[in-house]
Design a protein around this motif. Structure first.
Motif, PDB file in Angstrom:
ATOM      1  N   SER A  97      -3.669   2.996   3.331  1.00 16.73           N
ATOM      2  CA  SER A  97      -4.418   2.209   2.334  1.00 16.73           C
ATOM      3  C   SER A  97      -4.062   2.695   0.930  1.00 16.73           C
ATOM      4  O   SER A  97      -3.509   3.777   0.764  1.00 16.73           O
ATOM      5  CB  SER A  97      -5.916   2.361   2.579  1.00 16.73           C
ATOM      6  N   ASP A  98      -4.393   1.849  -0.026  1.00 13.96           N
ATOM      7  CA  ASP A  98      -4.091   2.175  -1.432  1.00 13.96           C
ATOM      8  C   ASP A  98      -5.417   2.572  -2.082  1.00 13.96           C
ATOM      9  O   ASP A  98      -6.411   1.838  -1.968  1.00 13.96           O
ATOM     10  CB  ASP A  98      -3.471   0.920  -2.069  1.00 13.96           C
TER      11      ASP A  98
ATOM     12  N   GLU B 252     -10.153 -11.902 -10.523  1.00 10.48           N
ATOM     13  CA  GLU B 252      -9.118 -10.882 -10.395  1.00 10.48           C
ATOM     14  C   GLU B 252      -8.469 -10.686 -11.758  1.00 10.48           C
ATOM     15  O   GLU B 252      -8.051 -11.643 -12.405  1.00 10.48           O
ATOM     16  CB  GLU B 252      -8.070 -11.334  -9.364  1.00 10.48           C
TER      17      GLU B 252
ATOM     18  N   LYS C 137     -11.373  -0.951  -0.640  1.00 10.92           N
ATOM     19  CA  LYS C 137     -12.320  -1.884  -0.016  1.00 10.92           C
ATOM     20  C   LYS C 137     -11.589  -2.941   0.808  1.00 10.92           C
ATOM     21  O   LYS C 137     -11.913  -3.166   1.964  1.00 10.92           O
ATOM     22  CB  LYS C 137     -13.152  -2.546  -1.115  1.00 10.92           C
ATOM     23  N   ARG C 138     -10.587  -3.560   0.189  1.00  8.65           N
ATOM     24  CA  ARG C 138      -9.842  -4.618   0.873  1.00  8.65           C
ATOM     25  C   ARG C 138      -9.065  -4.034   2.066  1.00  8.65           C
ATOM     26  O   ARG C 138      -9.001  -4.631   3.122  1.00  8.65           O
ATOM     27  CB  ARG C 138      -8.891  -5.299  -0.114  1.00  8.65           C
ATOM     28  N   ASN C 139      -8.465  -2.844   1.864  1.00  6.53           N
ATOM     29  CA  ASN C 139      -7.632  -2.233   2.906  1.00  6.53           C
ATOM     30  C   ASN C 139      -8.438  -1.791   4.120  1.00  6.53           C
ATOM     31  O   ASN C 139      -7.935  -1.756   5.242  1.00  6.53           O
ATOM     32  CB  ASN C 139      -6.887  -1.018   2.348  1.00  6.53           C
TER      33      ASN C 139
ATOM     34  N   TYR D 155      -2.895  -8.154   6.357  1.00  7.57           N
ATOM     35  CA  TYR D 155      -4.202  -7.978   5.706  1.00  7.57           C
ATOM     36  C   TYR D 155      -5.327  -7.783   6.718  1.00  7.57           C
ATOM     37  O   TYR D 155      -6.333  -7.174   6.418  1.00  7.57           O
ATOM     38  CB  TYR D 155      -4.514  -9.175   4.811  1.00  7.57           C
TER      39      TYR D 155
ATOM     40  N   GLU E  18      -6.558   2.366  -4.900  1.00  6.51           N
ATOM     41  CA  GLU E  18      -7.125   1.423  -5.865  1.00  6.51           C
ATOM     42  C   GLU E  18      -7.704   0.183  -5.185  1.00  6.51           C
ATOM     43  O   GLU E  18      -8.441  -0.575  -5.808  1.00  6.51           O
ATOM     44  CB  GLU E  18      -6.051   0.984  -6.867  1.00  6.51           C
ATOM     45  N   ASN E  19      -7.298  -0.059  -3.924  1.00  5.89           N
ATOM     46  CA  ASN E  19      -7.791  -1.254  -3.223  1.00  5.89           C
ATOM     47  C   ASN E  19      -8.392  -0.881  -1.879  1.00  5.89           C
ATOM     48  O   ASN E  19      -8.179  -1.566  -0.875  1.00  5.89           O
ATOM     49  CB  ASN E  19      -6.634  -2.241  -3.012  1.00  5.89           C
TER      50      ASN E  19
ATOM     51  N   THR F 247       0.839  -1.207   0.000  1.00  8.05           N
ATOM     52  CA  THR F 247       0.000   0.000   0.000  1.00  8.05           C
ATOM     53  C   THR F 247       0.873   1.255   0.000  1.00  8.05           C
ATOM     54  O   THR F 247       0.368   2.367   0.067  1.00  8.05           O
ATOM     55  CB  THR F 247      -0.912   0.037   1.250  1.00  8.05           C
TER      56      THR F 247
END
Lengths: 44, 699
Positions: free
Chosen positions: B95-96, B487, B101-103, B63, B98-99, B15
Motif C-alpha cells: 500500500s501507499d 480529488e 484508506k483506498r489501498n 483496486y 498517502e492512500n 503503490t
C-alpha cells in the motif's frame, strides 16, 4: 429593376431569419424514445 | 534441499509494488505471460534468512477483488485456486502511505480469504513531508496482521519485510470482516449448501462473471436447496460489502493514522495550506479575480477599438460602393452593425476564458471548489454546486447540465434554480458597453473603476445565487442526504495547447452560437425599424418638412429629424412606445425597451439590437458606443445612458432571466414547466424591482 431585386433580397433574408428563429426556439425536434443514457437518445 | 515458499505481491496500481518486487528479488527475476493471455507475469527468487527461499510473483495491480479486467481476473484466479502451483503461502499487500484508506480495501478482501497476509506500507519517506504518523502496533492489532514500513527509495524496511515473510506462519489467518454481516440469511444458506468451502471464496465466485479453479458458479446456481439472488440484488450486496469495509477501515485509521497538515513540508502541501487557508485562501482568490478583470480591460482595449472602427468603416464603405436601395440599407444598417456588436467582444471573452482555463489546468480551480465548499454548506448547497456556478460564467446551459453529479435532489434543484444568476458570457457584452458608457475611466489603487465595476457585477451574480439558494433551502420542503468528495490534482504548469484549444472552442461557440441568432434578429429588427404602417411613416418626409419649414435647418439636420420620426412610427417604434410606460420608471426609453424584449432570446442580442436601432437612418461613420453615448433622454433631457439608468440597466441584466435556452434546459433537467416558470417570474420580478430602486435612488 434594381429596386425590385433589392426588395426580393430583403424579403428573402427576412423569411430566412424568421424561419431560422422559429426552428431554433419554437419548433423542437421530437425526442428519441430510447431511455436517457443510451447513445443518440437526444438527451446529450 | 532448502525450503521454498510462494509469495504473492498484490496491491493497487501506483503503490510502488514493482519497486518492492525489485528490492526483494534483485536480478533474480524473469518476465513472461500468464498462459493463454497477454497479461505480463513477473516472478523472481528472494533469499530469506535461515536459508529459506521465496518464489515471488508480482501480480498485476488491482483496486479490489471485484474484477473488472483481465489483469484483475489473474489475481482472483490465483487466490481462489489452492491447486495452482503458484498459490501463495503468504500474500504481501503493498500500500501507499498517502492512500492507505483506498489501498486497505483490497487488503481486507484478501484477509477474508484466510490467506496469511502481510501489509507493506510503502513510500514511508513521504510521511514526514505529508505530516503523517502511524500507530503501527495498533494497526497490526486491528488489522490482524504484521506490518512492514518500507521506503524502497531509501532502501528502508526491506530486511524487516524479509523477516516477516520468513516467519509467515506467525501471521494470523483470521479475517478482518465477517462477510456474512452483509446479509446473514443469504450467507447462512450458502454455508449450509457448501459446508466445506470458505464463505468469502463462495461469495467471490457468485459475484464474479468468471469461474475460478474447481469452483463452478453453475454448480452454485444449480443447487435445489439454495436459491441465489438476481444480478441486481447481488450488485446491491456487493455495494453494501464495500461500504462495510470502508466503515471498518475508517474506524481503524481514525486512531491508527494521524495526518497533521501543519507539519507537512512538500511544495503541494505548502501551497495548499496557503491557497485553501480560511483567510488567505479567500484573499488570494479575490486578488486573482481582481487581476483577471483588470487584465480583461487593459489587454483588450486596442483590439476592441480596432474591431469597432473596422465595422464602422465597412458599413460606410458598403454604403458608398453598393447600389443604393433597401437591401444595401439592410446590409449597412442591419447586418454589419449587428455583427460588429458581437465580434467586438471577442478579445474580452477570449481573455476571460484564457484565465479560467489557466486556473483549471494548473489545478487551482479544485482548491477554489474546496475553499468555497465551506461557504456553500451554509447556504444549503453542495460543494459540487461550485462547479456549475463557476462554469456558469461561460454559459448557464452546460452549467445546469453539470448539476447531474449532485446526488441530493434538493441540492441539485437549488443549484439548477440559482445557476442562471451567475454572470454568463452573454451578459458580458451588455456589461462592457454599459460600463464603458456610464463608469468613468479613472483608477483607484491602480485598478480601473470600470474593471472594479465588472468584478462587482460578477460578485453580485454569485451573491444573488448564494442568497437565493439560502432562501430556497428554507422554503423547499424536500428531504435528502448529502456528502462532498473532491480529488485535488497536483499543481502543474498549464499546457499551452490545452489552454489555446479551450479559448478557441469557447470563443468560437460564443461567436457562432450567438452570431446566427444575432444576425437573424438584426435582420428582423432592421425590417421592423425600416417599415411601418399608416401615413405617419409613409409621409414622414412631407410631415417633417412642413413642420420645420419655418426653421432654418441644414439638410443634415432635416434628415436626422425625418429618420427619427420614421423610426418612431415604424413597427418597432410602435411596439417600443407600447411598452415604454412599464420601463420608463427604470430610466429606459422605448429603444432600450425593444433591446430588452429582443434580448429575451439571448442576452447578447441587446447590444446588437441597439447597434441596429441606432444605425437606422444614421449616415455618419460612428461607432456603436458613440451612437449610444449621443442618445438623449426624451423626457429629462441629457444623456440617455447616464449613471442612474446605466446602473439600473446593469442590475436589471444581473438578475433577469433573459435566456430562452436556459429555460428550456431547466425544463428538461427538472422534467417540469413548474420550475423554469417559477425561475422566470422570480428572476424577472427581482430584476425589475432592483433596477427600479437603483434608478429612483440614483437619478
Amino acid at each position: 429593376m434594381n429596386n425590385v431585386i433589392q426588395n426580393i433580397l430583403v424579403f428573402s433574408a427576412l423569411a430566412i431569419a424568421i424561419v431560422f428563429l422559429v426552428k431554433k426556439f419554437l419548433w423542437k425536434k421530437s425526442k428519441s424514445k430510447k431511455a436517457c443514457g443510451n447513445d443518440d437518445c437526444g438527451c446529450h | 534441499m532448502s525450503k521454498q515458499i510462494n509469495v504473492a505481491l498484490i496491491g493497487n496500481p501506483n503503490t510502488g509494488k514493482t519497486s518492492v518486487f525489485n528490492a526483494l528479488t534483485g536480478l533474480n527475476q524473469k518476465v513472461g505471460n500468464y498462459p493463454g493471455i497477454t497479461v505480463e507475469k513477473k516472478e523472481g527468487i528472494c533469499k530469506l534468512p535461515r536459508g529459506v527461499k521465496a518464489h515471488i510473483i508480482d501480480l498485476p495491480g488491482t483496486y479490489s477483488l471485484n474484477a473488472s479486467s483481465l489483469d484483475e481476473n489473474v489475481v482472483i484466479e490465483l487466490l481462489l485456486n489452492k491447486n495452482d502451483k503458484d498459490f501463495p503461502d503468504v500474500a504481501v499487500v503493498v500500500s501507499d502511505v498517502e492512500n492507505l484508506k483506498r489501498n486497505l480495501l483490497l487488503f481486507t478482501q484478501i484477509k477474508d480469504l484466510e490467506i496469511p497476509t502481510i501489509l507493506v506500507i510503502n513510500m514511508a519517506d513521504r510521511m514526514e513531508y505529508k505530516g503523517i504518523s502511524l500507530d503501527i502496533p495498533y494497526l497490526e492489532e486491528q488489522l490482524n496482521t504484521k506490518i512492514a514500513l518500507v521506503s524502497t527509495r531509501r532502501k528502508q524496511g526491506i530486511n524487516e519485510l524479509k523477516q516477516l515473510i520468513t516467519n509467515f506462519k506467525e501471521v494470523s489467518q483470521e479475517p478482518c470482516l465477517n462477510a456474512s454481516q452483509v446479509d446473514k440469511d443469504y450467507f447462512e444458506g450458502l454455508r449450509k449448501a457448501f459446508p466445506n468451502q470458505l464463505l468469502y471464496k463462495l461469495w467471490l465466485v457468485i459475484t464474479q462473471d468468471v469461474n475460478f479453479g474447481k469452483i463452478d458458479r453453475n454448480e452454485v446456481e444449480a443447487l435445489d436447496d439454495f436459491k441465489t439472488k438476481s444480478k441486481a440484488d447481488l450488485k446491491r450486496l456487493q455495494q453494501k460489502e464495500t461500504i462495510k469495509r470502508y466503515q471498518f477501515i475508517n474506524n481503524v485509521l481514525k486512531v491508527g493514522q494521524t495526518i497533521d497538515s501543519s507539519k507537512a513540508k512538500d511544495l503541494r502541501t505548502k501551497l495548499d495550506r496557503i491557497l485553501t487557508h480560511k483567510v488567505w485562501g479567500y484573499l488570494i482568490f479575490f486578488m486573482i479575480l481582481l487581476v483577471i478583470f483588470q487584465a480583461i480591460y487593459d489587454w483588450s482595449s486596442v483590439p476592441m477599438d480596432f474591431i469597432d472602427s473596422t465595422f464602422a468603416s465597412l458599413s460606410e464603405w458598403s454604403k458608398n460602393k453598393l447600389p443604393a436601395g433597401v437591401f444595401t440599407n439592410l446590409l449597412t444598417e442591419g447586418i454589419i452593425p449587428g455583427l460588429g456588436g458581437i465580434v467586438i467582444f471577442i478579445p474580452q471573452i477570449a481573455f476571460l476564458f484564457l484565465f479560467i482555463s489557466v486556473l483549471e489546468e494548473s489545478g487551482y480551480m479544485s482548491r477554489v471548489v474546496f475553499l468555497m465548499d465551506r461557504i456553500m454548506r451554509r447556504f444549503g448547497l453542495s460543494g459540487k454546486s461550485v462547479v456549475p456556478l463557476i462554469s456558469g460564467t461561460a454559459c448557464a446551459i452546460p452549467a445546469v447540465m453539470a448539476t447531474r453529479n449532485i446526488e441530493s435532489w434538493k441540492e441539485r434543484l437549488i443549484t439548477i434554480l440559482v445557476t442562471p444568476f451567475t454572470t454568463c458570457s452573454a451578459r458580458l457584452p451588455v456589461y462592457l458597453i454599459i460600463i464603458s458608457l456610464v463608469i468613468p475611466e479613472g483608477r483607484f489603487l491602480g485598478l480601473g473603476y470600470q474593471a472594479l465595476t465588472l468584478m462587482l457585477l460578477y460578485l453580485i451574480g454569485f451573491g444573488a445565487a448564494v442568497v437565493s439558494a439560502y432562501i430556497l433551502n428554507k422554503v423547499l420542503k424536500i428531504r435528502s442526504k448529502s456528502f462532498f468528495v473532491v480529488e485535488m490534482p497536483n499543481y502543474k504548469l498549464p499546457l499551452f495547447k490545452n489552454v489555446g484549444l479551450t479559448v478557441l472552442e469557447k470563443t468560437k461557440s460564443f461567436v457562432f452560437g450567438a452570431g446566427k441568432i444575432i444576425l437573424a434578429i438584426s435582420i428582423i429588427l432592421w425590417f421592423l425599424a425600416s417599415y411601418g404602417p399608416g401615413d405617419n411613416f409613409n409621409k414622414a418626409e412631407e410631415i417633417i418638412t412642413n413642420e420645420y419649414a419655418s426653421q432654418q435647418l441644414s439638410e443634415e439636420e432635416l434628415q436626422q429629424h425625418i429618420a427619427s420620426f420614421k423610426l418612431e412610427h415604424s413597427f418597432i417604434g410602435i411596439t417600443g412606445r407600447a411598452i415604454e410606460p412599464v420601463i420608463r420608471p427604470l430610466g429606459y426609453d422605448w429603444k432600450i425597451g425593444i433591446a430588452i424584449v429582443s434580448s429575451f432570446a439571448a442576452r447578447e442580442v441587446f447590444v446588437g439590437t441597439l447597434a441596429t436601432i441606432y444605425s437606422v437612418g444614421n449616415d455618419d461613420e460612428a461607432t456603436i458606443k458613440n451612437r449610444m453615448a449621443a442618445e438623449v433622454n426624451p423626457i429629462l433631457g441629457g444623456p440617455l445612458f447616464n449613471f442612474a439608468s446605466g446602473i439600473s440597466l446593469l442590475l436589471f441584466y444581473a438578475f433577469a432571466m433573459q435566456c430562452m435556452s436556459t429555460l428550456a434546459i431547466v425544463k428538461r433537467e427538472t422534467n417540469s414547466w413548474k420550475w423554469p416558470l417559477l425561475q422566470l417570474v422570480f428572476m424577472s420580478s427581482l430584476a425589475y424591482i432592483v433596477a427600479l430602486i437603483a434608478y429612483q435612488f440614483l437619478k
